[in-house]
Enzyme design. Structure first.
Site, PDB file in Angstrom:
ATOM      1  N   HIS A  82       0.595  -1.088   0.236  1.00  0.00           N
ATOM      2  CA  HIS A  82       0.027  -0.019  -0.069  1.00  0.00           C
ATOM      3  C   HIS A  82       0.891   1.163  -0.080  1.00  0.00           C
ATOM      4  CE1 HIS A  82      -3.189   2.717   1.029  1.00  0.00           C
ATOM      5  NE2 HIS A  82      -4.076   1.736   0.756  1.00  0.00           N
ATOM      6  N   GLY A 163       2.985  22.380  10.967  1.00  0.00           N
ATOM      7  CA  GLY A 163       4.012  21.728  11.134  1.00  0.00           C
ATOM      8  C   GLY A 163       5.300  22.158  10.271  1.00  0.00           C
ATOM      9  N   HIS A 168       9.302  14.594   8.391  1.00  0.00           N
ATOM     10  CA  HIS A 168       9.837  13.949   9.898  1.00  0.00           C
ATOM     11  C   HIS A 168      10.760  12.770   9.405  1.00  0.00           C
ATOM     12  CE1 HIS A 168       9.978  11.592  13.458  1.00  0.00           C
ATOM     13  NE2 HIS A 168       9.464  12.727  14.195  1.00  0.00           N
ATOM     14  N   PRO A 169      11.963  12.612   9.883  1.00  0.00           N
ATOM     15  CA  PRO A 169      13.001  11.601   9.547  1.00  0.00           C
ATOM     16  C   PRO A 169      12.516  10.161   9.476  1.00  0.00           C
ATOM     17  CG  PRO A 169      13.645  12.595  11.458  1.00  0.00           C
ATOM     18  CD  PRO A 169      12.452  13.396  11.158  1.00  0.00           C
ATOM     19  N   THR A 170      11.566   9.764  10.367  1.00  0.00           N
ATOM     20  CA  THR A 170      11.013   8.494  10.472  1.00  0.00           C
ATOM     21  C   THR A 170       9.600   8.401  10.285  1.00  0.00           C
ATOM     22  OG1 THR A 170      11.175   8.573  12.820  1.00  0.00           O
ATOM     23  CG2 THR A 170      13.060   7.789  11.877  1.00  0.00           C
ATOM     24  N   ALA A 171       8.940   9.321  10.651  1.00  0.00           N
ATOM     25  CA  ALA A 171       7.263   9.299  10.568  1.00  0.00           C
ATOM     26  C   ALA A 171       6.787   9.863   9.433  1.00  0.00           C
ATOM     27  CB  ALA A 171       6.633  10.001  11.877  1.00  0.00           C
ATOM     28  N   GLY A 172       7.540  10.801   8.710  1.00  0.00           N
ATOM     29  CA  GLY A 172       7.286  11.122   7.496  1.00  0.00           C
ATOM     30  C   GLY A 172       6.013  12.233   7.567  1.00  0.00           C
TER      31      GLY A 172
END
Length: 296
Positions: A82, A163, A168-172
């Site tokens: 997905h 924002g 965000h480096p890991t959470a997008g």
């Protein structure tokens, strides 16, 4: 509760059930909030949670759940069938009873502002909450996915509504908005050829000239070795499930394959299924109040 709102957040985790349980836990044992359902899919590597509650209580639970997802999900190591752009990928708010689409829009924007501030998470408003026409369609926002989002956000047209202007480096990034009820309806084919599912999805989705209230794509279910036409029905009252199902069957025959089954992800309005029963059983003059449960 005088007002009931629904939220169906989609999180990019469908394989680690410990993480899924922690995210779902944000909706448990909360006053004026009820966790109705949550389902996972290993192939999609995604979970869908369905919760209802009073608008403000539901908002607070969703904010907590997104924070847990941000802390647990690392998209740099994530893979799945997905498309995804965020740990909390998409968060729709839907009016159910005693509230309006405008109320859902307000709650969506309050949620977006809070998660952006608390978790340094870029948020795009979409659907009825969109700040510009080119942001209404989730697929347009998600195009490029997590890996391409940093470059995409350099374009002023794709700066987030809330924002930081960097991913965000890991959470997008996350999309949050208000919308009407949606039915997640998937149709399975007796072939492992993903190209066929893609071709059928191309023909039925609105953006390519298909049904007005259909979004679709092809997916390979690796554990079953079959292709799937994965569909979002954005207004079942105007584009019925049975009409799309019959069209997929017809298109599949062009490729010498057939439909072996279908599935509904999460919860769905009863009327969407009653509509199908009326069609396939050829029931005449049927009324919703003839259903025992609705009378109760």
């Amino acid at each position: 509760m005088d007002q009931i709102m629904e939220c169906i957040p989609n999180f990019s985790e469908g394989r680690d059930f410990e993480k899924v349980e922690k995210i779902a836990g944000a909706f448990r044992a909360k006053e004026a909030v009820k966790l109705l359902d949550y389902s996972t899919d290993k192939d999609h590597n995604r979970c869908v949670i369905t919760a209802v509650g009073s608008p403000e209580a539901l908002r607070d639970a969703v904010i907590e759940a997104i924070g847990i997802a941000v802390s647990l999900i690392d998209l740099t190591t994530h893979d799945g069938q997905h498309p995804r752009m965020g740990a909390a990928d998409v968060v729709p708010f839907v009016p159910v009873r005693g509230c309006t689409l405008e109320d859902a829009d307000r709650i969506a924007k309050e949620t977006a502002a809070a998660v952006a501030d608390r978790y340094a998470l870029p948020v795009f408003l979409y659907e009825k909450s969109a700040s510009a026409p080119h942001r209404e369609n989730l697929a347009a926002i998600r195009k490029g996915q997590f890996e391409g989002m940093a470059e995409k956000m350099k374009n002023p047209l794709w700066r987030p509504d809330f924002g930081p202007d960097t991913v965000h480096p890991t959470a997008g990034v996350t999309a949050i908005g208000a919308r009407m009820p949606l039915v997640a309806f998937n149709i399975n084919l007796n072939t492992p050829d993903l190209r066929i599912a893609d071709e059928i999805a191309h023909r039925i989705r609105h953006i390519n000239g298909g049904f007005r209230f259909v979004k679709s794509m092809g997916v390979l279910l690796e554990d079953r070795n079959i292709a799937q036409v994965s569909i979002n029905m954005t207004d079942y009252t105007k584009t019925s499930l049975y009409r799309v199902f019959e069209t997929v069957k017809m298109e599949a025959r062009r490729w010498g394959v057939s439909v072996v089954g279908s599935e509904i992800i999460g919860l769905t309005p009863m009327a969407a299924l009653v509509d199908c029963a009326e069609y396939y059983l050829r029931i005449e003059n049927f009324r919703m109040d003839q259903i025992l449960e609705t009378r109760l």
